[in-house]
Design a protein around this motif. Structure first.
Motif, short mmCIF file in Angstrom:
data_model
loop_
_atom_site.label_atom_id
_atom_site.label_comp_id
_atom_site.label_asym_id
_atom_site.label_seq_id
_atom_site.Cartn_x
_atom_site.Cartn_y
_atom_site.Cartn_z
N PRO A 159 36.39 40.66 39.19
CA PRO A 159 35.48 41.45 40.05
C PRO A 159 34.01 41.21 39.72
CG PRO A 159 37.28 42.82 39.21
CD PRO A 159 37.36 41.51 38.49
N GLU A 160 33.70 40.98 38.43
CA GLU A 160 32.30 40.83 38.04
C GLU A 160 31.71 39.50 38.51
OE1 GLU A 160 34.53 43.52 35.34
OE2 GLU A 160 34.83 41.44 36.00
N SER A 178 33.15 37.39 40.76
CA SER A 178 33.34 37.41 42.21
C SER A 178 33.42 36.03 42.85
CB SER A 178 32.22 38.24 42.88
OG SER A 178 32.58 38.60 44.20
N ARG A 207 32.02 33.12 42.27
CA ARG A 207 30.78 32.39 42.56
C ARG A 207 30.99 30.87 42.51
NH1 ARG A 207 28.76 37.27 40.50
NH2 ARG A 207 26.72 37.91 41.31
N GLN A 237 40.30 42.02 45.49
CA GLN A 237 39.16 41.96 46.41
C GLN A 237 38.49 40.60 46.40
OE1 GLN A 237 39.41 43.67 43.58
NE2 GLN A 237 37.41 44.19 42.66
N VAL A 238 38.51 39.92 45.25
CA VAL A 238 37.93 38.58 45.18
C VAL A 238 38.85 37.58 45.89
CG1 VAL A 238 37.07 36.77 43.66
CG2 VAL A 238 36.77 39.17 43.03
#
Length: 483
Positions: A231-232, A234, A236, A264-265
């Motif tokens: 989650p942190e 995400s 990238r 969620q990612v």
């Protein structure tokens, strides 16, 4: 036998150097035991299990030397120690970068003297940030092999890379293939039309090796680090890697492989994948998703290529399965690869129920950060896992041992040399014990996949090229059903 333990305060050497020195000392005639390691908690525990008394106050920045030998031999080993440390730490002949007389002192100065697009960094994780920023400022993509990098620094590096149109592969990125060049723990595989985005090193290697066994190759493998789909972070780097492979004319299909991602990612990544022109297959060790072998089969089908019978090698010796109810024999998985461990645990949970540990089943990843602080990765240094193998084999509740062996550049030169004797000793002492090996490699790997398989089979293990197939075979064995 006499013990000698010395602590050298603030004397740092990298874990691979110390592993080499430990082996050289232990191989000396008359030496019964030797370990040279940084004084991390894990290493201190291992020294204690070896019977060495480590002085109080020893910390992770201190070098611990422990040798057990007879008097004269002990003195000779002590005298040889500094020479071995110097020899193992010596840079290769030829001077600095590209044969220059002096090595560059910064990443940016190294980049200025090389026609490079990628910087591969492998320094202690807490100190990698300035080197990675230096590389990004020099216009290089970055592969960070180091683990134990602070999460905030990972996010900052990936944001800085995105602003520069670059990619950060990692931290804790063990495997990549860029333009046919393998980086880190990469296998010798043929070129081909499949691009891989990997938040998992051994997951990428398993896919590469299965595709190679089917006669199909890869264009690029872009590792992004095991935390990228958290989650942190995400996703990238995963998003940047997907876009890069989508723009590559040599990539016809993309596979995204990851350790269990944040839901969620994963939704974010799926939505991004739907917008690409290149089709994307997902390989995720979570319930309801394809395992790595099934994902490889989907890739082959999508490319119009045949799905083969995955290689397997059967041991001549069969374990004597004792009578008793199913579940009385526990399955113990001892893994060097985190995603291979996760995949095995997922398959086992689907077959045996979710509460595996309550029934005595355990799956351990010896490549986890907790086991690699101050130590080389288990694909390089098998000592911790061999110790665990002996302990599990001595446990009468353990009925099946499941291990992975991952080959390729950078990995141990001959893993079967240490593992096969340990397997042979275990099955000799426990006729009822079954050993199953998931062998991830190719015939062209430096270790030789088929030679490794033959040695492990001779020792008494059933060997499978597919980790999923190895796990299902172990499950059939632990339930007392003939494979």
């Amino acid at each position: 036998m006499n013990d000698w333990v010395e602590v050298r305060r603030g004397s740092y050497h990298d874990s691979v150097t110390l592993m080499r020195v430990s082996r050289r000392l232990a191989e000396r005639p008359g030496v019964a035991g030797a370990m040279v390691a940084m004084g991390t908690e894990l290493n201190r525990e291992m020294l204690a299990r070896m019977g060495f008394a480590v002085p109080d106050g020893t910390g992770p920045d201190d070098l611990v030397v422990a040798i057990r030998a007879d008097g004269g031999v002990l003195d000779e080993a002590r005298e040889a120690l500094d020479g071995l440390l110097t020899e193992a730490s010596r840079p290769p002949a030829g001077g600095g970068l590209l044969g220059t007389p002096e090595p560059p002192r910064t990443t940016r100065s190294a980049a200025a003297g090389a026609d490079a697009t990628v910087a591969l960094l492998s320094v202690p994780g807490p100190h990698v940030f300035p080197e990675a920023m230096d590389a990004l400022d020099a216009g290089l993509n970055v592969m960070i092999f180091s683990d134990n990098v602070p999460l905030a620094q990972e996010i900052a590096l990936k944001e800085a890379a995105a602003r520069r149109g670059l990619i950060v592969m990692g931290p804790d990125c063990g495997t990549a293939v860029v333009g046919g060049a393998g980086l880190g723990f990469a296998n010798a595989v043929r070129p081909g039309p499949v691009g891989v985005v990997a938040a998992s090193g051994t997951g990428a290697q398993q896919l590469m090796c299965l595709l190679d066994a089917a006669g199909t190759g890869v264009s690029h493998v872009l590792g992004v680090g095991g935390r990228d789909l958290s989650p942190e972070v995400s996703g990238r780097s995963a998003l940047s890697a997907l876009a890069a492979l989508d723009a590559d004319p040599g990539t016809e299909l993309i596979v995204l492989v990851s350790k269990p991602p944040a839901p969620q990612v994963l939704d974010l990544i799926r939505e991004a994948a739907r917008r690409l022109d290149t089709p994307v297959v997902f390989a995720l060790p979570v319930p309801g998703e394809d395992d790595l072998t099934r994902a490889a089969e989907k890739v082959l089908t999508a490319l119009g290529r045949a799905v083969p019978e995955w290689p397997r090698w059967t041991a001549a010796r069969r374990p004597a399965v004792p009578p008793g109810p199913a579940g009385a024999r526990a399955l113990r998985g001892l893994f060097a690869g985190g995603t291979l461990r996760d995949e095995a645990a997922m398959i086992a949970a689907a077959a045996l129920g979710r509460d595996l540990e309550a029934r005595g089943h355990r799956f351990t990843d010896f490549g986890d950060d907790a086991y690699t602080r101050g130590r080389a990765h288990p694909m390089i240094d098998p000592a911790l896992r061999l110790e665990a193998l002996r302990a599990e084999a001595a446990d009468p509740a353990c009925g099946v041992l499941l291990l992975d062996v991952v080959l390729g550049y950078g990995a141990e030169a001959d893993p079967a040399a240490a593992l096969a004797p340990a397997v042979a000793a275990a099955v000799r002492d426990r006729p009822d014990l079954a050993v199953v090996v998931s062998l991830c490699g190719t015939p062209a790997d430096p270790q030789g996949r088929d030679r490794q398989a033959a040695a492990l089979c001779e020792a008494g293990a059933d060997v499978f090229a597919s980790n999923a197939a190895a796990t299902r075979h172990a499950l059939r064995t632990v339930e007392g059903v003939p494979a």
